[in-house]
Design a protein around this motif. Structure first.
Motif, short mmCIF file in Angstrom:
data_model
loop_
_atom_site.label_atom_id
_atom_site.label_comp_id
_atom_site.label_asym_id
_atom_site.label_seq_id
_atom_site.Cartn_x
_atom_site.Cartn_y
_atom_site.Cartn_z
N VAL A 7 0.87 -1.17 0.00
CA VAL A 7 0.00 0.00 0.00
C VAL A 7 0.90 1.21 0.00
CG1 VAL A 7 -1.76 1.32 1.23
CG2 VAL A 7 -1.87 -1.18 1.20
N VAL A 8 0.71 2.10 -0.97
CA VAL A 8 1.61 3.24 -1.11
C VAL A 8 0.82 4.52 -1.28
CG1 VAL A 8 1.91 2.74 -3.56
CG2 VAL A 8 3.57 4.17 -2.42
N LEU A 9 1.18 5.53 -0.51
CA LEU A 9 0.69 6.89 -0.69
C LEU A 9 1.69 7.60 -1.58
CD1 LEU A 9 -0.33 7.49 3.01
CD2 LEU A 9 -1.89 7.80 1.09
N ALA A 40 -10.82 10.46 -4.58
CA ALA A 40 -11.56 9.27 -4.17
C ALA A 40 -11.06 8.68 -2.85
CB ALA A 40 -11.48 8.20 -5.27
N VAL A 41 -10.00 9.23 -2.29
CA VAL A 41 -9.44 8.65 -1.07
C VAL A 41 -10.40 8.80 0.11
CG1 VAL A 41 -7.59 8.90 0.65
CG2 VAL A 41 -7.03 8.78 -1.79
N ALA A 42 -11.14 9.89 0.20
CA ALA A 42 -12.10 10.06 1.28
C ALA A 42 -13.16 8.96 1.24
CB ALA A 42 -12.75 11.44 1.21
N ASP A 43 -13.64 8.62 0.04
CA ASP A 43 -14.61 7.53 -0.08
C ASP A 43 -13.97 6.19 0.26
OD1 ASP A 43 -16.62 9.28 -0.86
OD2 ASP A 43 -16.27 8.98 -3.00
N TRP A 44 -12.72 6.01 -0.13
CA TRP A 44 -12.00 4.78 0.21
C TRP A 44 -11.90 4.63 1.72
CZ3 TRP A 44 -7.48 3.21 2.66
CH2 TRP A 44 -6.94 1.96 2.29
N LEU A 45 -11.62 5.72 2.42
CA LEU A 45 -11.53 5.68 3.88
C LEU A 45 -12.88 5.45 4.53
CD1 LEU A 45 -8.98 8.57 4.48
CD2 LEU A 45 -8.65 6.15 5.08
N ALA A 46 -13.95 5.92 3.90
CA ALA A 46 -15.29 5.72 4.46
C ALA A 46 -15.72 4.25 4.41
CB ALA A 46 -16.30 6.59 3.72
N ASP A 47 -15.20 3.52 3.45
CA ASP A 47 -15.51 2.10 3.32
C ASP A 47 -14.26 1.35 2.89
OD1 ASP A 47 -16.89 -0.30 3.21
OD2 ASP A 47 -17.68 0.06 1.19
N PRO A 48 -13.26 1.27 3.78
CA PRO A 48 -11.95 0.74 3.38
C PRO A 48 -11.97 -0.77 3.21
CG PRO A 48 -11.96 1.20 5.72
CD PRO A 48 -13.28 1.69 5.19
N PRO A 105 -2.95 16.18 4.85
CA PRO A 105 -2.33 15.39 5.91
C PRO A 105 -3.33 14.53 6.66
CG PRO A 105 -1.38 17.58 5.88
CD PRO A 105 -2.52 17.60 4.90
N ARG A 106 -4.53 15.03 6.88
CA ARG A 106 -5.53 14.25 7.61
C ARG A 106 -5.94 13.00 6.83
NH1 ARG A 106 -8.36 18.18 9.07
NH2 ARG A 106 -7.57 18.34 11.18
N GLU A 107 -6.06 13.11 5.49
CA GLU A 107 -6.36 11.92 4.69
C GLU A 107 -5.22 10.91 4.77
OE1 GLU A 107 -9.22 13.75 1.16
OE2 GLU A 107 -7.04 14.08 1.06
N MET A 108 -3.99 11.38 4.72
CA MET A 108 -2.85 10.47 4.81
C MET A 108 -2.83 9.79 6.17
SD MET A 108 -0.01 12.81 2.83
CE MET A 108 1.21 11.54 2.54
N ARG A 109 -3.12 10.53 7.22
CA ARG A 109 -3.20 9.94 8.56
C ARG A 109 -4.29 8.88 8.61
NH1 ARG A 109 -5.16 13.49 13.62
NH2 ARG A 109 -7.08 13.26 12.42
N GLY A 110 -5.43 9.13 7.97
CA GLY A 110 -6.50 8.15 7.96
C GLY A 110 -6.07 6.84 7.32
N VAL A 111 -5.33 6.93 6.22
CA VAL A 111 -4.82 5.72 5.57
C VAL A 111 -3.86 4.99 6.50
CG1 VAL A 111 -3.45 4.85 3.66
CG2 VAL A 111 -5.15 6.62 3.24
#
Length: 273
Positions: free
Chosen positions: A118-120, A179-187, A222-228
């Protein structure tokens, strides 16, 4: 300088920090040789205590093994770095690799032998070679797929036609920044997989982390990256953060250091449970 809070002896360590200041194939702004030192330095201000997990970083058996200094033979250096990281894996510790250019992830993946990478990253990094060199930072995810079964690339927003064709194959999943926010909502559930998490700091929008070699606008917060990191960390066998250079006032290094700590807090919480 050691990473603040990395107080464990090597023999007792659950996590081993290894700096890899490789700076041999950066293609725009060099300076990743300064990445490990800057990540350590800009982590000095962080509190030891994490309220979200109720843990002290200094209690989590983190050891800083220092840097593995590169030389002019990149292939030989990566082989040597793989051996250093594999030693941690064999001791049942989790390697925390701090780059250095993204090429060092090849060594981390070979040492940890995960099912999934998994890579950011802002870039696909799926070229087979760049300027005739297969060991280029623009090829690292392609090289990692020689070991890992599949790759999930979060935040990618640019690549060559060849890379987008390679990304369309079944062993690669690309999640665009929007699309990362949606990915985090249903990972996805990584419970049955061993995962290697690589954080290329250029996955962040350059407004948040300008100190990187190849900036690409319209990136992650940064908050999205932290979520991942929080979601993936419990399933990981290794972690890295890469592509920090010295061309800002510490924003990129501060973010990288914070994400490394988030990884340790969440991984340790899951490990202890």
């Amino acid at each position: 300088m050691s990473l603040p809070g990395a107080t464990a002896d090597r023999d007792a360590a659950d996590y081993v920090v290894v700096g890899a200041p490789l700076d041999s194939t950066t293609t725009f702004q060099p300076g990743t040789r300064f990445g490990p030192e800057r990540v350590r330095r800009f982590a000095e201000t962080y509190d030891d205590y994490d309220h979200a997990t109720e843990q002290f970083f200094s209690d989590l058996f983190v050891h800083d093994a220092g840097d593995v200094r590169p030389w002019d033979d990149t292939a030989a250096y990566l082989d040597h770095l793989t051996g250093e990281l594999r030693a941690a894996v064999l001791d049942d510790a989790v390697p925390l690799l701090v780059g250095g250019e993204h090429t060092v992830t090849k060594a981390g993946v070979e040492a940890a032998d995960p099912d999934t990478l998994v890579v950011l990253d802002a870039h696909l990094d799926l070229r087979d070679e760049y300027d005739g060199n297969p060991l280029n930072h623009a090829c690292v995810t392609r090289r990692a797929l020689d070991t890992a079964d599949r790759a999930v690339i979060l935040g990618a927003r640019t690549g060559s036609p060849e890379e987008w064709r390679r990304a369309a194959r079944d062993d690669v999943t690309v999640v665009a920044p929007e699309a990362v926010a949606d990915w985090l909502a249903d990972p996805p559930d990584f419970t049955e997989e061993s995962v290697y998490l690589s954080v290329d700091i250029d996955g962040a929008d350059p407004g948040f982390a300008p100190g990187t070699g190849t900036m690409e606008p319209f990136g992650l917060t940064p908050r999205e990256m932290r979520g991942v990191v929080r979601h993936v960390a419990p399933h990981c066998v290794a972690f890295d953060t890469v592509e920090v250079n010295d061309r800002d006032d510490g924003q990129a290094a501060a973010l990288a250091g914070k994400l490394l700590r988030e990884f340790v807090y969440r991984h340790a919480e899951a490990r202890n449970d």
